[in-house]
Design a protein around this motif. Structure first.
Motif, PDB file in Angstrom:
ATOM      1  N   UNK A  36      -0.406  12.774  10.737  1.00 46.11           N
ATOM      2  CA  UNK A  36      -1.936  12.234  10.386  1.00 46.11           C
ATOM      3  C   UNK A  36      -2.494  12.586   9.114  1.00 46.11           C
ATOM      4  N   UNK A  37      -2.038  13.877   8.734  1.00 46.87           N
ATOM      5  CA  UNK A  37      -2.403  14.458   7.140  1.00 46.87           C
ATOM      6  C   UNK A  37      -1.726  13.379   6.097  1.00 46.87           C
ATOM      7  N   UNK A  38      -0.413  13.118   6.406  1.00 47.57           N
ATOM      8  CA  UNK A  38       0.272  12.332   5.332  1.00 47.57           C
ATOM      9  C   UNK A  38      -0.364  11.008   5.246  1.00 47.57           C
ATOM     10  N   UNK A  39      -0.538  10.375   6.331  1.00 47.15           N
ATOM     11  CA  UNK A  39      -1.120   9.011   6.454  1.00 47.15           C
ATOM     12  C   UNK A  39      -2.764   8.761   6.037  1.00 47.15           C
ATOM     13  N   UNK A  40      -3.337  10.173   5.806  1.00 43.76           N
ATOM     14  CA  UNK A  40      -4.479  10.257   5.099  1.00 43.76           C
ATOM     15  C   UNK A  40      -4.488   9.835   3.655  1.00 43.76           C
ATOM     16  N   UNK A  41      -3.347   9.893   2.927  1.00 46.94           N
ATOM     17  CA  UNK A  41      -3.318  10.088   1.625  1.00 46.94           C
ATOM     18  C   UNK A  41      -3.461   8.408   1.097  1.00 46.94           C
ATOM     19  N   UNK A  42      -4.587   8.085   0.511  1.00 50.10           N
ATOM     20  CA  UNK A  42      -4.739   6.603  -0.116  1.00 50.10           C
ATOM     21  C   UNK A  42      -3.600   6.151  -0.653  1.00 50.10           C
ATOM     22  N   UNK A  43      -3.383   4.956  -0.118  1.00 49.12           N
ATOM     23  CA  UNK A  43      -2.096   4.042  -0.560  1.00 49.12           C
ATOM     24  C   UNK A  43      -0.619   4.648  -0.073  1.00 49.12           C
ATOM     25  N   UNK A  44      -0.518   6.102  -0.550  1.00 47.24           N
ATOM     26  CA  UNK A  44       0.722   6.550  -0.086  1.00 47.24           C
ATOM     27  C   UNK A  44       0.914   6.604   1.222  1.00 47.24           C
ATOM     28  N   UNK A  45      -0.159   6.663   2.069  1.00 49.69           N
ATOM     29  CA  UNK A  45      -0.224   6.776   3.564  1.00 49.69           C
ATOM     30  C   UNK A  45       0.819   5.573   4.099  1.00 49.69           C
ATOM     31  N   UNK A  46       0.905   4.271   3.370  1.00 45.09           N
ATOM     32  CA  UNK A  46       1.508   3.225   3.830  1.00 45.09           C
ATOM     33  C   UNK A  46       3.129   3.598   3.915  1.00 45.09           C
ATOM     34  N   UNK A  47       3.364   4.257   2.924  1.00 45.11           N
ATOM     35  CA  UNK A  47       5.012   4.836   2.811  1.00 45.11           C
ATOM     36  C   UNK A  47       5.322   5.663   3.859  1.00 45.11           C
ATOM     37  N   UNK A  48       4.341   6.602   4.051  1.00 46.19           N
ATOM     38  CA  UNK A  48       4.278   7.765   5.125  1.00 46.19           C
ATOM     39  C   UNK A  48       4.452   7.132   6.587  1.00 46.19           C
ATOM     40  N   UNK A  96       9.617  -2.235   4.971  1.00 46.57           N
ATOM     41  CA  UNK A  96       8.520  -1.614   4.047  1.00 46.57           C
ATOM     42  C   UNK A  96       8.038  -2.460   2.996  1.00 46.57           C
ATOM     43  N   UNK A  97       8.955  -3.010   2.370  1.00 44.81           N
ATOM     44  CA  UNK A  97       8.856  -3.918   1.107  1.00 44.81           C
ATOM     45  C   UNK A  97       8.078  -5.161   1.665  1.00 44.81           C
ATOM     46  N   UNK A  98       8.370  -5.808   2.837  1.00 42.19           N
ATOM     47  CA  UNK A  98       7.880  -7.065   3.227  1.00 42.19           C
ATOM     48  C   UNK A  98       6.437  -6.758   3.574  1.00 42.19           C
ATOM     49  N   UNK A  99       6.032  -5.485   3.888  1.00 43.48           N
ATOM     50  CA  UNK A  99       4.585  -5.139   4.216  1.00 43.48           C
ATOM     51  C   UNK A  99       3.935  -4.735   3.103  1.00 43.48           C
ATOM     52  N   UNK A 100       4.446  -4.389   1.908  1.00 44.54           N
ATOM     53  CA  UNK A 100       3.748  -3.418   1.243  1.00 44.54           C
ATOM     54  C   UNK A 100       2.564  -4.168   0.510  1.00 44.54           C
ATOM     55  N   UNK A 101       2.546  -5.264   0.254  1.00 42.32           N
ATOM     56  CA  UNK A 101       1.623  -5.963  -0.413  1.00 42.32           C
ATOM     57  C   UNK A 101       0.396  -6.116   0.402  1.00 42.32           C
ATOM     58  N   UNK A 102       0.481  -6.922   1.690  1.00 43.51           N
ATOM     59  CA  UNK A 102      -0.616  -6.975   2.494  1.00 43.51           C
ATOM     60  C   UNK A 102      -1.238  -5.363   2.980  1.00 43.51           C
ATOM     61  N   UNK A 103      -0.524  -4.518   2.883  1.00 38.24           N
ATOM     62  CA  UNK A 103      -1.059  -3.140   3.380  1.00 38.24           C
ATOM     63  C   UNK A 103      -1.642  -2.650   2.205  1.00 38.24           C
ATOM     64  N   UNK A 104      -1.413  -2.751   0.939  1.00 32.69           N
ATOM     65  CA  UNK A 104      -2.046  -2.451  -0.252  1.00 32.69           C
ATOM     66  C   UNK A 104      -3.496  -3.029   0.063  1.00 32.69           C
ATOM     67  N   UNK A 105      -3.403  -4.381  -0.004  1.00 33.89           N
ATOM     68  CA  UNK A 105      -4.554  -5.122  -0.146  1.00 33.89           C
ATOM     69  C   UNK A 105      -5.569  -4.751   1.012  1.00 33.89           C
ATOM     70  N   UNK A 106      -5.185  -4.114   2.317  1.00 28.94           N
ATOM     71  CA  UNK A 106      -5.967  -3.846   3.329  1.00 28.94           C
ATOM     72  C   UNK A 106      -6.357  -2.633   2.971  1.00 28.94           C
ATOM     73  N   UNK A 107      -5.712  -1.551   2.503  1.00 25.49           N
ATOM     74  CA  UNK A 107      -5.861  -0.183   2.181  1.00 25.49           C
ATOM     75  C   UNK A 107      -7.281  -0.047   1.079  1.00 25.49           C
TER      76      UNK A 107
END
Length: 290
Positions: free
Chosen positions: A238-250, A56-67
């Motif tokens: 699906x609902x959890x991952x729809x939440x902006x940015x927090x969806x990465x965590x979910x 999760x930590x390894x992919x957080x930065x690129x995922x935040x940028x993408x989102x």
């Protein structure tokens, strides 16, 4: 005349039996979806097992940028045009329904891109690492090499089999087919999310099925038999991952939840109805008697 009446009565009786059978199946399905706790597994376990955080930590930065990029682009270029259409069908709730629609579209794009390129290996490691943490090492050995040690993530070696597929044209076509449901106020959006959840639920155990070396027919039979639990899991995911940015965590907690669910099935070596929906078998038997 009496013969014709007998045929009509026979057809009517048969129709009544079919209706009762369908009603019984529907009751079991609703109980399955409602009682299944499969989608609640992941969050608490993820928080309490720090070793699972590494992917999760390894992919957080690129995922935040993408989102951020996808959300900004979607709201900048698609919100107003879609709002103009939704106003005619949704009236005063058009603003809310359009926001939900854009969020859903954005999450679909982010999920499709990330699972195909950014998160593919990270989610696979998270799923396998969770299985190792639950002592399902014999299962994981069917899909990758394992090292010695106590840290479940550090034990993960070379991947021998990878179940994740890139975003397929079929999935895109299905998404576009479901999209018009959003033009139905409130209810349509709920149906749209539910349909997506059903589709999503069918894929949450792809890795587990692969590690079990199940054939396509075995997978389809299992999913059909337990469609309620998988639909419930997929809809909440699906609902959890729809939440902006927090969806990465979910995305990661949902993966952990799916792996814990698989580990429970494997450890107890029993039907899912007994592992994720206690008492459901009794409900099914009672429905059959009625």
């Amino acid at each position: 005349m009496s013969q014709r009446r007998g045929v009509v009565d026979s057809v009517g009786t048969r129709a009544t039996e079919v209706a009762k059978e369908d009603l019984s199946k529907a009751r079991v399905l609703v109980n399955d979806a409602a009682r299944s706790g499969s989608y609640m597994y992941g969050i608490v376990y993820f928080f309490s097992h720090r070793s699972l955080w590494k992917p999760f930590w390894n992919k957080l930065a690129p995922m935040l940028t993408l989102s951020a990029g996808v959300l900004a682009g979607m709201f900048a270029f698609t919100y107003l045009p879609q709002l103009a259409i939704m106003v005619f069908v949704d009236g005063p709730v058009a603003v809310l329904s359009t926001v939900l629609l854009v969020l859903n579209e954005s999450s679909t794009i982010v999920s499709s891109v990330s699972r195909s390129w950014v998160l593919q290996d990270a989610l696979l490691d998270t799923f396998d690492g969770t299985l190792v943490a639950k002592n399902a090492t014999n299962l994981v050995k069917n899909g990758r090499e394992l090292k010695s040690g106590s840290d479940p993530m550090a034990k993960l070696g070379k991947i021998l089999k990878s179940p994740f597929e890139r975003f397929s044209p079929k999935a895109l076509i299905r998404y576009l087919m479901y999209l018009p449901f959003n033009f139905i106020p409130i209810v349509g959006t709920a149906v749209f999310v539910g349909l997506q959840g059903r589709t999503r639920g069918k894929s949450v155990h792809d890795r587990y099925f692969q590690l079990k070396s199940w054939s396509r027919s075995q997978r389809e039979d299992w999913l059909q038999e337990h469609v309620g639990a998988y639909t419930a899991f997929g809809t909440v995911a699906t609902l959890l991952e729809m939440i902006p940015f927090a969806g990465i965590f979910f995305s990661f907690t949902n993966t952990v939840g799916a792996a814990l669910w698989a580990a429970d099935i494997e450890a107890k070596n029993t039907a899912m109805l007994e592992t994720t929906a206690p008492g459901l078998r009794e409900v099914a038997e009672q429905a059959e008697k009625e």
